[in-house]
Write a protein that holds these residues in place. Structure first.
Motif, PDB file in Angstrom:
ATOM      1  N   ILE A  29       0.836  -1.206   0.000  1.00  0.00           N
ATOM      2  CA  ILE A  29       0.000   0.000   0.000  1.00  0.00           C
ATOM      3  C   ILE A  29       0.873   1.260   0.000  1.00  0.00           C
ATOM      4  O   ILE A  29       0.610   2.222  -0.730  1.00  0.00           O
ATOM      5  N   ILE A  30       1.923   1.252   0.813  1.00  0.00           N
ATOM      6  CA  ILE A  30       2.833   2.397   0.853  1.00  0.00           C
ATOM      7  C   ILE A  30       3.467   2.600  -0.520  1.00  0.00           C
ATOM      8  O   ILE A  30       3.621   3.736  -0.996  1.00  0.00           O
ATOM      9  N   GLY A  31       3.810   1.486  -1.186  1.00  0.00           N
ATOM     10  CA  GLY A  31       4.380   1.572  -2.531  1.00  0.00           C
ATOM     11  C   GLY A  31       3.399   2.167  -3.525  1.00  0.00           C
ATOM     12  O   GLY A  31       3.776   2.977  -4.386  1.00  0.00           O
ATOM     13  N   CYS A  32       2.134   1.768  -3.419  1.00  0.00           N
ATOM     14  CA  CYS A  32       1.096   2.318  -4.300  1.00  0.00           C
ATOM     15  C   CYS A  32       0.944   3.824  -4.097  1.00  0.00           C
ATOM     16  O   CYS A  32       0.859   4.603  -5.066  1.00  0.00           O
ATOM     17  N   LEU A  33       0.902   4.239  -2.841  1.00  0.00           N
ATOM     18  CA  LEU A  33       0.760   5.668  -2.537  1.00  0.00           C
ATOM     19  C   LEU A  33       1.966   6.455  -3.038  1.00  0.00           C
ATOM     20  O   LEU A  33       1.826   7.573  -3.567  1.00  0.00           O
ATOM     21  N   THR A  34       3.145   5.860  -2.871  1.00  0.00           N
ATOM     22  CA  THR A  34       4.366   6.520  -3.338  1.00  0.00           C
ATOM     23  C   THR A  34       4.332   6.719  -4.851  1.00  0.00           C
ATOM     24  O   THR A  34       4.690   7.776  -5.370  1.00  0.00           O
ATOM     25  N   THR A  35       3.879   5.700  -5.572  1.00  0.00           N
ATOM     26  CA  THR A  35       3.797   5.774  -7.024  1.00  0.00           C
ATOM     27  C   THR A  35       2.841   6.886  -7.471  1.00  0.00           C
ATOM     28  O   THR A  35       3.087   7.585  -8.451  1.00  0.00           O
ATOM     29  N   ILE A  36       1.750   7.038  -6.709  1.00  0.00           N
ATOM     30  CA  ILE A  36       0.761   8.069  -7.047  1.00  0.00           C
ATOM     31  C   ILE A  36       1.292   9.475  -6.753  1.00  0.00           C
ATOM     32  O   ILE A  36       1.070  10.412  -7.523  1.00  0.00           O
ATOM     33  N   LEU A  37       2.034   9.610  -5.645  1.00  0.00           N
ATOM     34  CA  LEU A  37       2.458  10.938  -5.197  1.00  0.00           C
ATOM     35  C   LEU A  37       3.755  11.421  -5.832  1.00  0.00           C
ATOM     36  O   LEU A  37       3.977  12.638  -5.944  1.00  0.00           O
TER      37      LEU A  37
END
Length: 321
Positions: free
Chosen positions: A249-257
């Motif tokens: 989830i942290i990786g997904c958020l990082t990719t978005i931001l």
């Protein structure tokens, strides 16, 4: 040595599922068993289903107020007469040699605690097959559930397909919590008491699981919460591998931001997620021989990791009082 099995099935508002499971049990090649159905406060009762099988197998039925699956199993365990108990979920299907294989491997491996994996059945719809893939794949948390060498430590049988000896039950007792990881807590307690646990790969079930992705999400969110709950009882059992969905989830958020700061930083995580999707798609296609199921498996894997990770983080940082 022949083993007398007591098959315990807790059920809540699912009479049709029970009917299909009892049809499988009726066809078992190994016949030294009894079946105990525990109705856990259902409004849609299954007593008529049980009555249909009275003349075919040794089966009994009991009704109790709703208290959760763990305590329903305990109710059945108190009534059981076998020297080995097998716990099954109502949404399971069995091959005819299930009990025969279990009996042989108990003797061969000298097991007191055992379990089998789960698979998808040819009759399952594409979503069920995709969910089954996601729940058993090494590319998700599923690899922990079905591996011969459990990535989280010793093999912990799960209650959809679990067995144990009367001796173990008399020593450690039954399920002490309900729904929040009660099967893993039971397995850990049994292993810590010195009982031998083992996977029986051939004693698998066909697990129907959920029929929609929304139901699947809710189930996995709960599983994530349950893992933290188990960690409260046994802190050492919370392994690094259990943090993977939260890291996902942290990786997904990082990719978005990241694009908000620099597009140059975006390509690496985006590429990794793209490759991850491709690996899942190829692996699912090789296992299912279906492009549709492979596509749905990618979606199921992302739903699984997201739901589990959110449940994990929620229970860790914002536990329900």
């Amino acid at each position: 040595m022949p083993h007398h099995f007591s098959i315990i099935i807790p059920i809540y508002n699912r009479p049709q599922e029970l009917n299909e499971l009892l049809q499988c049990i009726e066809k078992q090649t190994y016949t030294n068993f009894e079946v105990i159905v525990v109705e856990d406060g259902s409004t849609l009762k299954c007593d008529r289903i049980v009555k249909k099988f009275k003349s075919k197998i040794n089966i009994s039925y009991c009704f109790k107020e709703n208290g959760g699956q763990g305590f329903a199993r305990n109710y059945g365990l108190e009534l059981a007469k076998g020297d080995y108990f097998i716990i099954l979920d109502s949404d399971a299907l069995l091959e005819p040699k299930y009990l025969e294989i279990a009996s042989h491997e108990i003797e061969n491996q000298k097991l007191d605690l055992f379990g089998g994996p789960d698979k998808d059945h040819p009759s399952f719809n594409p979503i069920q097959k995709a969910i089954s893939y996601s729940m058993t794949s090494v590319f998700t948390t599923g690899g922990i559930r079905g591996a011969k060498k459990n990535l989280g430590g010793k093999f912990h049988p799960r209650s959809f397909n679990m067995g144990f000896s009367r001796k173990l039950y008399k020593t450690v007792g039954g399920f002490k919590i309900t729904r929040m990881g009660e099967d893993i807590e039971f397995s850990i307690r049994a292993i810590e008491a010195g009982f031998k646990s083992g996977l029986i790969p051939e004693a698998f079930i066909y697990h129907k699981r959920r029929t929609s992705f929304s139901q699947f999400y809710n189930q996995l969110f709960f599983f994530g919460r349950a893992r933290i709950n188990i960690g409260r009882f046994y802190p050492k059992e919370l392994k690094l591998v259990h943090y993977f969905p939260a890291i996902f989830i942290i990786g997904c958020l990082t990719t978005i931001l990241l694009p908000l700061f620099s597009w140059k930083l975006f390509w690496l995580p985006a590429t990794l997620f793209g490759l991850y999707k491709i690996f899942i798609f190829i692996d699912a296609y090789l296992k299912t021989k279906s492009i549709k199921v492979a596509y749905l498996s990618v979606l199921a894997a992302f739903i699984q990791l997201t739901a589990y990770g959110l449940g994990f983080l929620k229970e860790k940082f914002f536990p329900r009082e």
